[in-house]
Scaffold this motif. Sequence first.
Motif, mmCIF file in Angstrom:
data_model
loop_
_atom_site.group_PDB
_atom_site.id
_atom_site.type_symbol
_atom_site.label_atom_id
_atom_site.label_comp_id
_atom_site.label_asym_id
_atom_site.label_seq_id
_atom_site.Cartn_x
_atom_site.Cartn_y
_atom_site.Cartn_z
ATOM 1 N N THR A 39 -9.642 -2.489 -11.268
ATOM 2 C CA THR A 39 -9.067 -1.215 -10.844
ATOM 3 C C THR A 39 -8.274 -1.457 -9.572
ATOM 4 O OG1 THR A 39 -10.799 0.178 -11.817
ATOM 5 C CG2 THR A 39 -9.553 1.110 -9.970
ATOM 6 N N MET A 40 -6.988 -1.120 -9.618
ATOM 7 C CA MET A 40 -6.124 -1.241 -8.454
ATOM 8 C C MET A 40 -5.813 0.152 -7.922
ATOM 9 S SD MET A 40 -2.615 -0.806 -7.599
ATOM 10 C CE MET A 40 -1.438 -1.478 -8.779
ATOM 11 N N MET A 41 -6.209 0.396 -6.658
ATOM 12 C CA MET A 41 -5.902 1.669 -5.997
ATOM 13 C C MET A 41 -4.570 1.551 -5.282
ATOM 14 S SD MET A 41 -5.786 3.330 -2.810
ATOM 15 C CE MET A 41 -6.971 2.773 -1.578
ATOM 16 N N MET A 42 -3.764 2.591 -5.357
ATOM 17 C CA MET A 42 -2.481 2.601 -4.669
ATOM 18 C C MET A 42 -2.593 3.421 -3.398
ATOM 19 S SD MET A 42 1.274 3.434 -6.148
ATOM 20 C CE MET A 42 2.734 2.930 -5.237
ATOM 21 N N ASP A 43 -2.453 2.725 -2.277
ATOM 22 C CA ASP A 43 -2.506 3.325 -0.947
ATOM 23 C C ASP A 43 -1.069 3.613 -0.524
ATOM 24 O OD1 ASP A 43 -2.446 3.727 1.808
ATOM 25 O OD2 ASP A 43 -3.986 2.239 2.242
ATOM 26 N N LYS A 44 -0.714 4.892 -0.464
ATOM 27 C CA LYS A 44 0.654 5.279 -0.112
ATOM 28 C C LYS A 44 0.781 5.685 1.350
ATOM 29 C CE LYS A 44 1.316 8.262 -3.554
ATOM 30 N NZ LYS A 44 2.102 9.143 -4.497
ATOM 31 N N GLY A 45 -0.179 5.267 2.174
ATOM 32 C CA GLY A 45 -0.068 5.550 3.595
ATOM 33 C C GLY A 45 -1.331 6.113 4.210
ATOM 34 N N LEU A 46 -2.498 5.722 3.685
ATOM 35 C CA LEU A 46 -3.751 6.201 4.245
ATOM 36 C C LEU A 46 -3.886 5.769 5.705
ATOM 37 C CD1 LEU A 46 -6.317 5.426 1.388
ATOM 38 C CD2 LEU A 46 -5.116 7.569 1.834
ATOM 39 N N SER A 47 -4.478 6.625 6.511
ATOM 40 C CA SER A 47 -4.771 6.266 7.894
ATOM 41 C C SER A 47 -5.977 5.340 7.932
ATOM 42 C CB SER A 47 -5.058 7.517 8.719
ATOM 43 O OG SER A 47 -6.276 8.113 8.294
ATOM 44 N N VAL A 48 -6.255 4.778 9.111
ATOM 45 C CA VAL A 48 -7.437 3.940 9.273
ATOM 46 C C VAL A 48 -8.690 4.731 8.921
ATOM 47 C CG1 VAL A 48 -8.869 2.720 10.952
ATOM 48 C CG2 VAL A 48 -6.392 2.383 10.956
ATOM 49 N N ARG A 49 -8.784 5.946 9.410
ATOM 50 C CA ARG A 49 -9.958 6.780 9.114
ATOM 51 C C ARG A 49 -10.071 7.058 7.612
ATOM 52 N NH1 ARG A 49 -12.423 10.464 12.400
ATOM 53 N NH2 ARG A 49 -12.006 8.890 13.996
ATOM 54 N N GLY A 89 -10.475 -0.746 -24.585
ATOM 55 C CA GLY A 89 -11.850 -0.922 -24.150
ATOM 56 C C GLY A 89 -12.040 -0.566 -22.685
ATOM 57 N N HIS A 90 -13.299 -0.413 -22.283
ATOM 58 C CA HIS A 90 -13.598 0.095 -20.948
ATOM 59 C C HIS A 90 -13.271 -0.890 -19.831
ATOM 60 C CE1 HIS A 90 -17.156 -2.248 -21.977
ATOM 61 N NE2 HIS A 90 -17.503 -2.254 -20.698
ATOM 62 N N ASN A 91 -13.098 -2.183 -20.174
ATOM 63 C CA ASN A 91 -12.790 -3.182 -19.159
ATOM 64 C C ASN A 91 -11.312 -3.563 -19.124
ATOM 65 O OD1 ASN A 91 -15.229 -3.658 -17.755
ATOM 66 N ND2 ASN A 91 -16.035 -4.798 -19.503
ATOM 67 N N VAL A 92 -10.451 -2.629 -19.509
ATOM 68 C CA VAL A 92 -9.018 -2.848 -19.389
ATOM 69 C C VAL A 92 -8.630 -2.809 -17.913
ATOM 70 C CG1 VAL A 92 -8.524 -0.375 -19.682
ATOM 71 C CG2 VAL A 92 -6.755 -2.068 -20.228
ATOM 72 N N ASN A 93 -7.644 -3.606 -17.529
ATOM 73 C CA ASN A 93 -7.152 -3.610 -16.141
ATOM 74 C C ASN A 93 -6.195 -2.441 -15.936
ATOM 75 O OD1 ASN A 93 -8.428 -6.161 -15.689
ATOM 76 N ND2 ASN A 93 -6.670 -7.200 -16.590
ATOM 77 N N LEU A 94 -6.482 -1.601 -14.948
ATOM 78 C CA LEU A 94 -5.655 -0.414 -14.701
ATOM 79 C C LEU A 94 -5.259 -0.329 -13.238
ATOM 80 C CD1 LEU A 94 -7.564 2.232 -16.862
ATOM 81 C CD2 LEU A 94 -5.473 0.981 -17.458
ATOM 82 N N GLY A 95 -4.014 0.092 -12.988
ATOM 83 C CA GLY A 95 -3.517 0.151 -11.621
ATOM 84 C C GLY A 95 -2.773 1.429 -11.304
#
Length: 255
Positions: free
Chosen positions: A21-31, A219-225
Amino acid sequence: MNFNLPNLPERPEKPRQYGLTMMMDKGLSVRESENFVEGNAPYTDLVKLGFGTSLLVPSLEAKLNIYREAGLNAYFGGTLFEAFVARGLFDEFRRYLDRFGMEYVEVSDGTISLNHEDKLKYIEELAKEYIVVSEVGSKIANKIIPNTEWISMMKTELEAGSWKVIAEARESGTTGIYNKDGSANLQLIEDIRTHLDADNILWEAPQKPQQVWFIKHFGHNVNLGNIAPGEVIPLETLRLGLRGDTLLDFLPDAK
């Protein structure tokens, strides 16, 4: 797990080579990054700092350290690679990676015009020092890439040294491997699946219906981003049959 519920599909242990699972961070702060890690680290493998956001976010090094300490592999979006290369600053790009201790790098040509042989050379060069994820597909909605060309580019980029190859969809999920309405381009995806090992592909799937579709077909173990920060645990529930869309898919003798 807060309860050992039987008949849940098995997920590989982290660090894993598939079921990513790849999360896309579009500008999260440190907190915000700290909060994300607290709730989502067990279910996240990769974090992409989308497009060129790493040039703008304050306290970049502190944020990267938060992800690293949680065992998440962060990298800068491929558009940043394109921004440097378009200006003839590839060496400066490598120094930028080293300045922040990056282990992963994304190579893409979704916006700039880059000869594919040149792209392969960039992959080969970077793969000597970094773990490369390369992206295939255009961010330009009207640009048509034949299915055979998708397959050829994916194969040659893996051969050149890419660890995984990303199937482009943008953060909107309306281009690349999807149609304008967000539905899957069935023939393209099936052609790719026929000719490549699906474990080597990271399918961008920002929309819930797209995630459901891939889990049901691959299947449940597919790579998703390109998963939004608030959608990582909801995605994990889809993978484990803990959400209505997939609840019956993993139960024995379910009607």
